[in-house]
Scaffold this motif. Sequence first.
Motif, PDB file in Angstrom:
ATOM      1  N   PHE A   1       7.476  -7.584  -3.377  1.00 33.03           N
ATOM      2  CA  PHE A   1       6.145  -7.676  -2.767  1.00 33.03           C
ATOM      3  C   PHE A   1       5.619  -9.101  -2.714  1.00 33.03           C
ATOM      4  O   PHE A   1       5.895  -9.908  -3.602  1.00 33.03           O
ATOM      5  N   ASP A   2       4.798  -9.357  -1.704  1.00 33.70           N
ATOM      6  CA  ASP A   2       4.112 -10.639  -1.562  1.00 33.70           C
ATOM      7  C   ASP A   2       3.092 -10.773  -2.700  1.00 33.70           C
ATOM      8  O   ASP A   2       2.188  -9.938  -2.819  1.00 33.70           O
ATOM      9  N   PRO A   3       3.214 -11.797  -3.546  1.00 34.65           N
ATOM     10  CA  PRO A   3       2.318 -11.936  -4.699  1.00 34.65           C
ATOM     11  C   PRO A   3       0.837 -12.035  -4.319  1.00 34.65           C
ATOM     12  O   PRO A   3      -0.011 -11.458  -5.006  1.00 34.65           O
ATOM     13  N   ASP A   4       0.527 -12.739  -3.248  1.00 32.49           N
ATOM     14  CA  ASP A   4      -0.869 -12.877  -2.844  1.00 32.49           C
ATOM     15  C   ASP A   4      -1.458 -11.534  -2.425  1.00 32.49           C
ATOM     16  O   ASP A   4      -2.606 -11.209  -2.752  1.00 32.49           O
ATOM     17  N   ILE A   5      -0.682 -10.745  -1.714  1.00 35.37           N
ATOM     18  CA  ILE A   5      -1.155  -9.429  -1.277  1.00 35.37           C
ATOM     19  C   ILE A   5      -1.343  -8.514  -2.481  1.00 35.37           C
ATOM     20  O   ILE A   5      -2.350  -7.806  -2.585  1.00 35.37           O
ATOM     21  N   VAL A   6      -0.406  -8.532  -3.407  1.00 34.15           N
ATOM     22  CA  VAL A   6      -0.536  -7.710  -4.616  1.00 34.15           C
ATOM     23  C   VAL A   6      -1.816  -8.082  -5.359  1.00 34.15           C
ATOM     24  O   VAL A   6      -2.591  -7.201  -5.763  1.00 34.15           O
ATOM     25  N   ASP A   7      -2.060  -9.366  -5.539  1.00 31.99           N
ATOM     26  CA  ASP A   7      -3.255  -9.802  -6.270  1.00 31.99           C
ATOM     27  C   ASP A   7      -4.536  -9.349  -5.580  1.00 31.99           C
ATOM     28  O   ASP A   7      -5.448  -8.823  -6.228  1.00 31.99           O
ATOM     29  N   ILE A   8      -4.611  -9.530  -4.282  1.00 28.02           N
ATOM     30  CA  ILE A   8      -5.802  -9.114  -3.530  1.00 28.02           C
ATOM     31  C   ILE A   8      -5.952  -7.596  -3.574  1.00 28.02           C
ATOM     32  O   ILE A   8      -7.058  -7.079  -3.776  1.00 28.02           O
ATOM     33  N   PHE A   9      -4.857  -6.882  -3.421  1.00 26.28           N
ATOM     34  CA  PHE A   9      -4.886  -5.420  -3.457  1.00 26.28           C
ATOM     35  C   PHE A   9      -5.431  -4.923  -4.795  1.00 26.28           C
ATOM     36  O   PHE A   9      -6.316  -4.057  -4.840  1.00 26.28           O
ATOM     37  N   ILE A  10      -4.944  -5.495  -5.883  1.00 21.42           N
ATOM     38  CA  ILE A  10      -5.392  -5.061  -7.211  1.00 21.42           C
ATOM     39  C   ILE A  10      -6.848  -5.455  -7.452  1.00 21.42           C
ATOM     40  O   ILE A  10      -7.667  -4.627  -7.857  1.00 21.42           O
ATOM     41  N   GLU A  11      -7.165  -6.700  -7.191  1.00 19.23           N
ATOM     42  CA  GLU A  11      -8.504  -7.230  -7.512  1.00 19.23           C
ATOM     43  C   GLU A  11      -9.603  -6.708  -6.584  1.00 19.23           C
ATOM     44  O   GLU A  11     -10.698  -6.391  -7.045  1.00 19.23           O
ATOM     45  N   LYS A  12      -9.325  -6.644  -5.285  1.00 15.42           N
ATOM     46  CA  LYS A  12     -10.395  -6.366  -4.333  1.00 15.42           C
ATOM     47  C   LYS A  12     -10.365  -4.972  -3.716  1.00 15.42           C
ATOM     48  O   LYS A  12     -11.349  -4.559  -3.120  1.00 15.42           O
TER      49      LYS A  12
ATOM     50  N   THR B   1       0.823  -1.213   0.000  1.00 16.90           N
ATOM     51  CA  THR B   1       0.000   0.000   0.000  1.00 16.90           C
ATOM     52  C   THR B   1       0.857   1.264   0.000  1.00 16.90           C
ATOM     53  O   THR B   1       0.525   2.238  -0.677  1.00 16.90           O
ATOM     54  N   ASP B   2       1.961   1.239   0.714  1.00 18.88           N
ATOM     55  CA  ASP B   2       2.891   2.367   0.757  1.00 18.88           C
ATOM     56  C   ASP B   2       3.469   2.618  -0.633  1.00 18.88           C
ATOM     57  O   ASP B   2       3.504   3.765  -1.102  1.00 18.88           O
ATOM     58  N   ALA B   3       3.914   1.569  -1.291  1.00 22.19           N
ATOM     59  CA  ALA B   3       4.496   1.716  -2.627  1.00 22.19           C
ATOM     60  C   ALA B   3       3.466   2.258  -3.617  1.00 22.19           C
ATOM     61  O   ALA B   3       3.768   3.166  -4.404  1.00 22.19           O
ATOM     62  N   TYR B   4       2.261   1.716  -3.564  1.00 23.03           N
ATOM     63  CA  TYR B   4       1.221   2.175  -4.486  1.00 23.03           C
ATOM     64  C   TYR B   4       0.937   3.664  -4.274  1.00 23.03           C
ATOM     65  O   TYR B   4       0.893   4.431  -5.233  1.00 23.03           O
ATOM     66  N   ASP B   5       0.757   4.065  -3.026  1.00 27.29           N
ATOM     67  CA  ASP B   5       0.465   5.476  -2.779  1.00 27.29           C
ATOM     68  C   ASP B   5       1.640   6.360  -3.175  1.00 27.29           C
ATOM     69  O   ASP B   5       1.434   7.438  -3.743  1.00 27.29           O
ATOM     70  N   ALA B   6       2.845   5.929  -2.899  1.00 24.91           N
ATOM     71  CA  ALA B   6       4.025   6.716  -3.280  1.00 24.91           C
ATOM     72  C   ALA B   6       4.098   6.892  -4.801  1.00 24.91           C
ATOM     73  O   ALA B   6       4.425   7.977  -5.294  1.00 24.91           O
ATOM     74  N   MET B   7       3.760   5.842  -5.534  1.00 20.16           N
ATOM     75  CA  MET B   7       3.819   5.928  -6.996  1.00 20.16           C
ATOM     76  C   MET B   7       2.721   6.810  -7.577  1.00 20.16           C
ATOM     77  O   MET B   7       2.918   7.443  -8.612  1.00 20.16           O
TER      78      MET B   7
ATOM     79  N   ALA C   1       1.127   2.179 -12.027  1.00 18.29           N
ATOM     80  CA  ALA C   1       1.477   1.757 -10.670  1.00 18.29           C
ATOM     81  C   ALA C   1       1.157   0.284 -10.459  1.00 18.29           C
ATOM     82  O   ALA C   1       1.953  -0.456  -9.865  1.00 18.29           O
ATOM     83  N   VAL C   2       0.016  -0.154 -10.951  1.00 26.03           N
ATOM     84  CA  VAL C   2      -0.339  -1.576 -10.862  1.00 26.03           C
ATOM     85  C   VAL C   2       0.702  -2.409 -11.605  1.00 26.03           C
ATOM     86  O   VAL C   2       1.134  -3.462 -11.120  1.00 26.03           O
ATOM     87  N   GLY C   3       1.128  -1.928 -12.757  1.00 29.00           N
ATOM     88  CA  GLY C   3       2.169  -2.633 -13.516  1.00 29.00           C
ATOM     89  C   GLY C   3       3.452  -2.790 -12.722  1.00 29.00           C
ATOM     90  O   GLY C   3       4.104  -3.844 -12.767  1.00 29.00           O
ATOM     91  N   GLU C   4       3.827  -1.763 -11.979  1.00 23.76           N
ATOM     92  CA  GLU C   4       5.027  -1.838 -11.139  1.00 23.76           C
ATOM     93  C   GLU C   4       4.854  -2.843  -9.998  1.00 23.76           C
ATOM     94  O   GLU C   4       5.777  -3.595  -9.684  1.00 23.76           O
ATOM     95  N   LEU C   5       3.681  -2.851  -9.386  1.00 20.76           N
ATOM     96  CA  LEU C   5       3.430  -3.836  -8.322  1.00 20.76           C
ATOM     97  C   LEU C   5       3.542  -5.253  -8.883  1.00 20.76           C
ATOM     98  O   LEU C   5       4.183  -6.117  -8.276  1.00 20.76           O
ATOM     99  N   VAL C   6       2.932  -5.480 -10.035  1.00 22.23           N
ATOM    100  CA  VAL C   6       2.959  -6.815 -10.660  1.00 22.23           C
ATOM    101  C   VAL C   6       4.393  -7.186 -11.042  1.00 22.23           C
ATOM    102  O   VAL C   6       4.825  -8.322 -10.819  1.00 22.23           O
ATOM    103  N   LYS C   7       5.122  -6.226 -11.596  1.00 21.24           N
ATOM    104  CA  LYS C   7       6.514  -6.462 -12.010  1.00 21.24           C
ATOM    105  C   LYS C   7       7.386  -6.932 -10.838  1.00 21.24           C
ATOM    106  O   LYS C   7       8.300  -7.734 -11.005  1.00 21.24           O
ATOM    107  N   HIS C   8       7.086  -6.444  -9.640  1.00 19.61           N
ATOM    108  CA  HIS C   8       7.921  -6.742  -8.478  1.00 19.61           C
ATOM    109  C   HIS C   8       7.309  -7.775  -7.532  1.00 19.61           C
ATOM    110  O   HIS C   8       7.790  -7.934  -6.401  1.00 19.61           O
ATOM    111  N   LYS C   9       6.269  -8.468  -8.006  1.00 17.45           N
ATOM    112  CA  LYS C   9       5.696  -9.564  -7.207  1.00 17.45           C
ATOM    113  C   LYS C   9       6.743 -10.653  -7.033  1.00 17.45           C
ATOM    114  O   LYS C   9       7.412 -11.030  -7.981  1.00 17.45           O
TER     115      LYS C   9
END
Length: 180
Positions: A165-176, A132-138, A153-161
Motif C-alpha cells: 500500500f501507498d504509505p501516504d494513503i494509508v496514513d490519511i485513511f487511518i487518520e482522517k 479501502t478494498d483491503a480494509y473492507d475485506a479484512m 485491520a489498521v495494523g495490517e494496513l500499517v504492516k504493509h505500507k
Amino acid sequence: MVELIFRIANEKNPKIEAHSRRVSLLCQRTGIAMGLIEAEICKLKISGMLHDIGKIAIDNSILDKPEKLNGHEWDEIKRHSYIGYRILNNVPGMNEIAEYVLYHHERLDGTGYPIGLKQGEIPLLSRIIAVTDAYDAMTSERQYKAVLNKNAAVGELVKHKGTQFDPDIVDIFIEKVLNK
C-alpha cells in the motif's frame, strides 16, 4: 447508467454488492480527506463501486469457497480485474474507470496483478481503491477467513505500507477517514 451496470453485475452475488458499496463510500471519504477535486472524487466513488465487476465471470463456487483456494482457483480470482477492465472499457465514457479497476490489485513493490506495476506507475485512484478494498475485506465477514476488528485491520494496513500500500494513503485513511 453506473447504477444499472452495478446492479446487473452484482445480481449473482449480493455479498459483492454490499462490499462494493462500502468500498465506494470509503473511496469517496478518502478522496475528500486527500483534498482531491470533485471530478476525481466522483471517478473514485464510481471506481470503488465497480472495482469487482469482473467477478461476474468468476464461478460462485470459487468466490464463496470456505477453504483456501488452490492454484487454479486463485488464478481465476486474479482474472477479475482484467475482466472488469474489459467490461468497462466497452462502455462509452468508462475508459478511465476501467483503468482504475484494472490496476486496483497492483502493489507498490511490483508483485501485484495483473501487470506487476510499481510505485507511481499505479494510478493514484487505483492505489486508493487498494487500501479501502483491503480494509473492507479484512473487517467484513467472508467464508474463508475470520473478521478482523478495526485495530487489527489498521495494523495490517500499517504492516504493509510501502510494499503493498501507498504509505501516504494509508496514513490519511487511518487518520482522517477511520478516526474521524
